[in-house]
Design a protein around this motif. Structure first.
Motif, PDB file in Angstrom:
ATOM      1  N   PRO A  16      33.448  43.093  31.712  1.00  0.00           N
ATOM      2  CA  PRO A  16      31.932  43.006  31.677  1.00  0.00           C
ATOM      3  C   PRO A  16      31.499  41.486  32.059  1.00  0.00           C
ATOM      4  O   PRO A  16      30.607  41.005  32.481  1.00  0.00           O
ATOM      5  CB  PRO A  16      31.305  43.432  30.532  1.00  0.00           C
ATOM      6  N   ILE A  17      32.213  40.390  31.203  1.00  0.00           N
ATOM      7  CA  ILE A  17      32.020  38.879  31.313  1.00  0.00           C
ATOM      8  C   ILE A  17      32.338  38.488  32.628  1.00  0.00           C
ATOM      9  O   ILE A  17      31.670  37.838  33.158  1.00  0.00           O
ATOM     10  CB  ILE A  17      32.782  38.238  30.123  1.00  0.00           C
ATOM     11  N   ILE A  18      33.542  38.870  33.029  1.00  0.00           N
ATOM     12  CA  ILE A  18      34.051  38.285  34.310  1.00  0.00           C
ATOM     13  C   ILE A  18      33.137  38.640  35.484  1.00  0.00           C
ATOM     14  O   ILE A  18      32.834  38.047  36.484  1.00  0.00           O
ATOM     15  CB  ILE A  18      35.561  38.947  34.773  1.00  0.00           C
ATOM     16  N   PHE A  19      32.720  40.107  35.467  1.00  0.00           N
ATOM     17  CA  PHE A  19      31.899  40.814  36.462  1.00  0.00           C
ATOM     18  C   PHE A  19      30.511  40.974  35.760  1.00  0.00           C
ATOM     19  O   PHE A  19      30.014  42.151  35.280  1.00  0.00           O
ATOM     20  CB  PHE A  19      32.309  41.946  37.119  1.00  0.00           C
ATOM     21  N   ALA A  46      52.170  44.139  38.752  1.00  0.00           N
ATOM     22  CA  ALA A  46      51.451  44.176  40.306  1.00  0.00           C
ATOM     23  C   ALA A  46      50.625  43.076  40.400  1.00  0.00           C
ATOM     24  O   ALA A  46      49.212  43.436  40.318  1.00  0.00           O
ATOM     25  CB  ALA A  46      50.819  45.712  40.525  1.00  0.00           C
ATOM     26  N   VAL A  47      50.874  41.968  40.534  1.00  0.00           N
ATOM     27  CA  VAL A  47      50.180  40.662  40.806  1.00  0.00           C
ATOM     28  C   VAL A  47      50.449  40.077  41.880  1.00  0.00           C
ATOM     29  O   VAL A  47      51.667  40.141  42.481  1.00  0.00           O
ATOM     30  CB  VAL A  47      50.424  39.582  39.530  1.00  0.00           C
ATOM     31  N   ALA A 117      39.054  41.119  43.574  1.00  0.00           N
ATOM     32  CA  ALA A 117      39.743  41.043  42.552  1.00  0.00           C
ATOM     33  C   ALA A 117      41.302  41.459  42.660  1.00  0.00           C
ATOM     34  O   ALA A 117      42.132  41.201  42.006  1.00  0.00           O
ATOM     35  CB  ALA A 117      39.011  41.704  41.596  1.00  0.00           C
ATOM     36  N   VAL A 118      41.458  42.366  43.940  1.00  0.00           N
ATOM     37  CA  VAL A 118      42.618  42.894  44.210  1.00  0.00           C
ATOM     38  C   VAL A 118      42.903  42.663  45.512  1.00  0.00           C
ATOM     39  O   VAL A 118      42.010  42.708  46.409  1.00  0.00           O
ATOM     40  CB  VAL A 118      42.476  44.640  43.852  1.00  0.00           C
ATOM     41  N   ASP A 138      44.942  34.589  40.276  1.00  0.00           N
ATOM     42  CA  ASP A 138      44.000  33.875  39.350  1.00  0.00           C
ATOM     43  C   ASP A 138      43.203  34.727  38.553  1.00  0.00           C
ATOM     44  O   ASP A 138      42.703  34.343  37.450  1.00  0.00           O
ATOM     45  CB  ASP A 138      43.092  32.920  40.317  1.00  0.00           C
ATOM     46  N   LEU A 139      42.909  36.111  38.990  1.00  0.00           N
ATOM     47  CA  LEU A 139      42.331  36.987  38.229  1.00  0.00           C
ATOM     48  C   LEU A 139      43.048  37.369  36.907  1.00  0.00           C
ATOM     49  O   LEU A 139      42.677  37.486  35.755  1.00  0.00           O
ATOM     50  CB  LEU A 139      41.596  38.234  38.910  1.00  0.00           C
TER      51      LEU A 139
END
Length: 362
Positions: A16-19, A46-47, A117-118, A138-139
């Motif tokens: 919730p802070i990131i988005f 899975a990055v 984000a993905v 980076d996420l």
């Protein structure tokens, strides 16, 4: 290499802070199943850049027992062997098999992919069940448990600046700007007067309606009536109302705001309901408000109705949208340049030029 182990609880706390409020499809980006999906991505590695991909199966077959095993060898075993029928995951599954659809369609495609984000593996057919999703590098770094305090705040702000679109960042900024202190919300009227409202989400939206909506969509705006929760007689410009022949008396049918556009010989009356949680322009409210203007001798072409919300992602909009009256508008504080038109009557789409639609036309 596997990324640092991050618990699902830590991920759920940071999402919730990131988005923040105003992020497109925010619900799909911050709910529990999203935290589970991000956890599974990090758990198996899975990055972006690692050529390791996640499928919904990695999420719905995860268990509390498995999730608490943070040894790299065990994490790799889960990734490599999960799709084998002989492989048994200890503990009870987080989700049933039929959860693959909300994981794939909502959390990933409508949520995390939309906000950057993905990433999705190229060349995998839409109908294929092969793993295809990975967390942006980076996420992924934002979920490192060693990243805390001011350093975490700076990293999150940098990610938002680099990855959220310009319009998404604008929505976030507008939503943040609505936050008010103990002194309340100061509303500046078109004529230069000011009015103080009690702090709260409804007051934030009312301020935006007067200072942004009225200026943007009305030629010569004025404020006839402005109330706040629990105080329906807070402000009434009787002189302005009387000058255009409108009899305003406090009663339960009055809306949160009444605006007027005196830019033409035939004034336009704009009834506005502010929705933080409830109270939209419904057909019943529409008829009750028409009764006021009918009594004043106004033609119904001189009357229009607006329901104002903070954002399309708000709970108030999702709750009240199905009941909005035809022949009315919806406006969002976070997207101030746009209007939702609920047009009464059918026409060919080719004949509708929404860019030149006039609010006074029913």
């Amino acid at each position: 290499m596997l990324p640092p182990y991050a618990s699902r609880a830590l991920i759920a706390e940071r999402l919730p802070i990131i988005f923040p409020e105003g992020t497109p499809n925010r619900t799909y980006c911050i709910r529990e199943i999203t935290a589970s999906t991000v956890f599974a991505m990090l758990y198996i590695g899975a990055v972006e850049g690692e050529d390791v991909w996640l499928g919904p199966v990695h999420v719905y077959r995860m268990t509390d027992v498995q999730a608490e095993i943070f040894d790299d060898a065990e994490r790799l075993a889960y990734r490599m062997n999960l799709r084998k029928k002989s492989y048994q995951v200890p503990g009870s599954r987080w989700y049933a098999d039929n959860t693959r659809e909300p994981i794939r369609d909502e959390t990933l495609r409508e949520g995390l992919l939309v906000v950057g984000a993905v990433i999705e593996k190229a060349g995998v057919p839409t109908t294929s069940g092969a793993p295809r999703y990975a967390l942006k590098k980076d996420l992924a770094a934002l979920f490192d448990p060693r990243l805390v305090g001011e350093a975490l705040e700076v990293a999150i702000l940098a990610w938002q600046k680099n990855n959220l679109s310009h319009s998404a960042r604008a929505r976030v900024s507008l939503m943040r700007a609505g936050t008010t202190g103990k002194g309340g919300v100061i509303v500046s009227y078109p004529n230069g007067d000011t009015r103080r409202l009690a702090s709260g989400p409804s007051s934030d939206i009312s301020k935006a309606v007067v200072e942004v909506f009225a200026v943007k969509f009305l030629e010569m705006p004025g404020v006839i009536w402005l109330s706040e929760s629990g105080n329906k007689t807070a402000h009434s410009d009787i002189k302005l109302a009387s000058s255009i022949g409108l009899d305003i008396q406090a009663n339960k049918d009055l809306p949160d705001l009444i605006l007027v556009d005196v830019g033409s010989s035939h004034p336009l009356i704009v009834f506005v309901e502010v929705v933080a949680s409830d109270g939209a322009i419904t057909p019943r409210r529409q008829e009750a408000l028409y009764a006021i203007t009918d009594k004043g001798g106004f033609d119904r072409s001189q009357v229009t109705f607006v329901t104002a919300y903070a954002d399309r992602e708000s709970a108030g909009y999702k709750k009240t949208m199905p009941g909005l009256a035809w022949g009315s508008f919806a406006w969002f504080m976070s997207e101030p340049d746009n209007l939702v038109i609920l047009r009464r009557g059918a026409r060919l789409l080719a004949d509708l030029n929404l860019d030149t639609y006039q609010p006074s036309v029913d």
